[in-house]
Design a protein around this motif. Structure first.
Motif, PDB file in Angstrom:
ATOM      1  N   MET A   1       0.949  -0.619   0.125  1.00  0.00           N
ATOM      2  CA  MET A   1      -0.074  -0.264   0.147  1.00  0.00           C
ATOM      3  C   MET A   1       0.855   1.245  -0.100  1.00  0.00           C
ATOM      4  O   MET A   1       1.700   1.443   0.770  1.00  0.00           O
ATOM      5  N   VAL A   2       0.668   1.968  -0.447  1.00  0.00           N
ATOM      6  CA  VAL A   2       1.093   3.510  -0.478  1.00  0.00           C
ATOM      7  C   VAL A   2       0.452   4.521  -0.820  1.00  0.00           C
ATOM      8  O   VAL A   2      -0.684   4.712  -1.035  1.00  0.00           O
ATOM      9  N   THR A   3       1.169   5.345   0.124  1.00  0.00           N
ATOM     10  CA  THR A   3      -0.100   6.864   0.612  1.00  0.00           C
ATOM     11  C   THR A   3       0.899   7.895   0.339  1.00  0.00           C
ATOM     12  O   THR A   3       1.898   7.798   0.642  1.00  0.00           O
ATOM     13  N   ILE A   4       0.261   8.698  -0.292  1.00  0.00           N
ATOM     14  CA  ILE A   4       1.430   9.362  -1.102  1.00  0.00           C
ATOM     15  C   ILE A   4       0.544  11.444  -0.336  1.00  0.00           C
ATOM     16  O   ILE A   4      -0.381  11.678  -0.427  1.00  0.00           O
ATOM     17  N   ASP A  19       4.130   9.655 -11.114  1.00  0.00           N
ATOM     18  CA  ASP A  19       4.809   8.510 -11.540  1.00  0.00           C
ATOM     19  C   ASP A  19       4.835   6.731 -11.300  1.00  0.00           C
ATOM     20  O   ASP A  19       4.300   6.753 -11.941  1.00  0.00           O
ATOM     21  N   TYR A  20       3.704   7.013 -10.162  1.00  0.00           N
ATOM     22  CA  TYR A  20       3.206   6.116  -9.407  1.00  0.00           C
ATOM     23  C   TYR A  20       1.990   5.775 -10.020  1.00  0.00           C
ATOM     24  O   TYR A  20       1.528   4.662 -10.693  1.00  0.00           O
ATOM     25  N   LYS A  21       1.388   6.391 -10.929  1.00  0.00           N
ATOM     26  CA  LYS A  21       0.365   6.388 -11.957  1.00  0.00           C
ATOM     27  C   LYS A  21       0.331   5.850 -13.066  1.00  0.00           C
ATOM     28  O   LYS A  21      -0.310   4.800 -13.615  1.00  0.00           O
ATOM     29  N   ASP A  22       2.048   6.644 -14.220  1.00  0.00           N
ATOM     30  CA  ASP A  22       2.208   5.554 -14.443  1.00  0.00           C
ATOM     31  C   ASP A  22       2.933   4.228 -14.673  1.00  0.00           C
ATOM     32  O   ASP A  22       2.856   4.069 -15.695  1.00  0.00           O
ATOM     33  N   ARG A  23       3.080   4.134 -13.703  1.00  0.00           N
ATOM     34  CA  ARG A  23       3.719   2.315 -13.329  1.00  0.00           C
ATOM     35  C   ARG A  23       2.304   1.882 -13.136  1.00  0.00           C
ATOM     36  O   ARG A  23       2.218   0.003 -12.867  1.00  0.00           O
ATOM     37  N   GLY A  24       1.733   1.863 -12.719  1.00  0.00           N
ATOM     38  CA  GLY A  24      -0.530   0.899 -12.851  1.00  0.00           C
ATOM     39  C   GLY A  24       0.148   1.068 -10.587  1.00  0.00           C
ATOM     40  O   GLY A  24      -0.045  -0.419 -10.369  1.00  0.00           O
ATOM     41  N   VAL A  25       1.453   1.353 -10.309  1.00  0.00           N
ATOM     42  CA  VAL A  25       0.772   1.764  -8.609  1.00  0.00           C
ATOM     43  C   VAL A  25       0.141   1.866  -8.054  1.00  0.00           C
ATOM     44  O   VAL A  25      -0.870   3.347  -8.407  1.00  0.00           O
ATOM     45  N   PRO A  26      -1.111   0.856  -7.361  1.00  0.00           N
ATOM     46  CA  PRO A  26      -2.506   1.488  -6.833  1.00  0.00           C
ATOM     47  C   PRO A  26      -1.446   2.760  -5.579  1.00  0.00           C
ATOM     48  O   PRO A  26      -1.053   2.499  -4.832  1.00  0.00           O
ATOM     49  N   GLU A  57       5.785   3.565   1.940  1.00  0.00           N
ATOM     50  CA  GLU A  57       5.306   2.800   1.037  1.00  0.00           C
ATOM     51  C   GLU A  57       5.547   1.831   1.747  1.00  0.00           C
ATOM     52  O   GLU A  57       6.654   1.573   2.198  1.00  0.00           O
ATOM     53  N   ASN A  58       5.170   0.948   1.870  1.00  0.00           N
ATOM     54  CA  ASN A  58       5.432  -0.773   2.653  1.00  0.00           C
ATOM     55  C   ASN A  58       6.296   0.237   4.372  1.00  0.00           C
ATOM     56  O   ASN A  58       6.872  -0.883   4.463  1.00  0.00           O
TER      57      ASN A  58
END
Length: 68
Positions: A1-4, A19-26, A57-58
């Motif tokens: 899980m990632v929180t920005i 960047d996270y969106k482009d890499r497909g990371v929710p 992140e994690n």
């Protein structure tokens, strides 16, 4: 899980989200300008630093993105 944690007017926050969106990371985005509780969570993670973005992140906390 990632929180920005960040603010919409910060180019580094925008870059991190893209960047996270482009890499497909929710991820979950917390706008600290509009979410006082989110700001308090961010400040607890950073020991009071008010720099954004803060990426959780994690269980790892990173302050800044892209050379900030």
């Amino acid at each position: 899980m990632v929180t920005i944690y960040g603010k919409d007017s910060c180019p580094y926050t925008v870059a991190a989200r893209d960047d996270y969106k482009d890499r497909g990371v929710p991820f979950t985005y917390v706008n600290v300008k509009k979410d006082p509780a989110g700001l308090e969570r961010m400040l607890a993670l950073t020991r009071g630093q008010r720099r954004v973005p803060v990426i959780l992140e994690n269980g790892k906390v990173t302050v800044g993105f892209g050379g900030t």
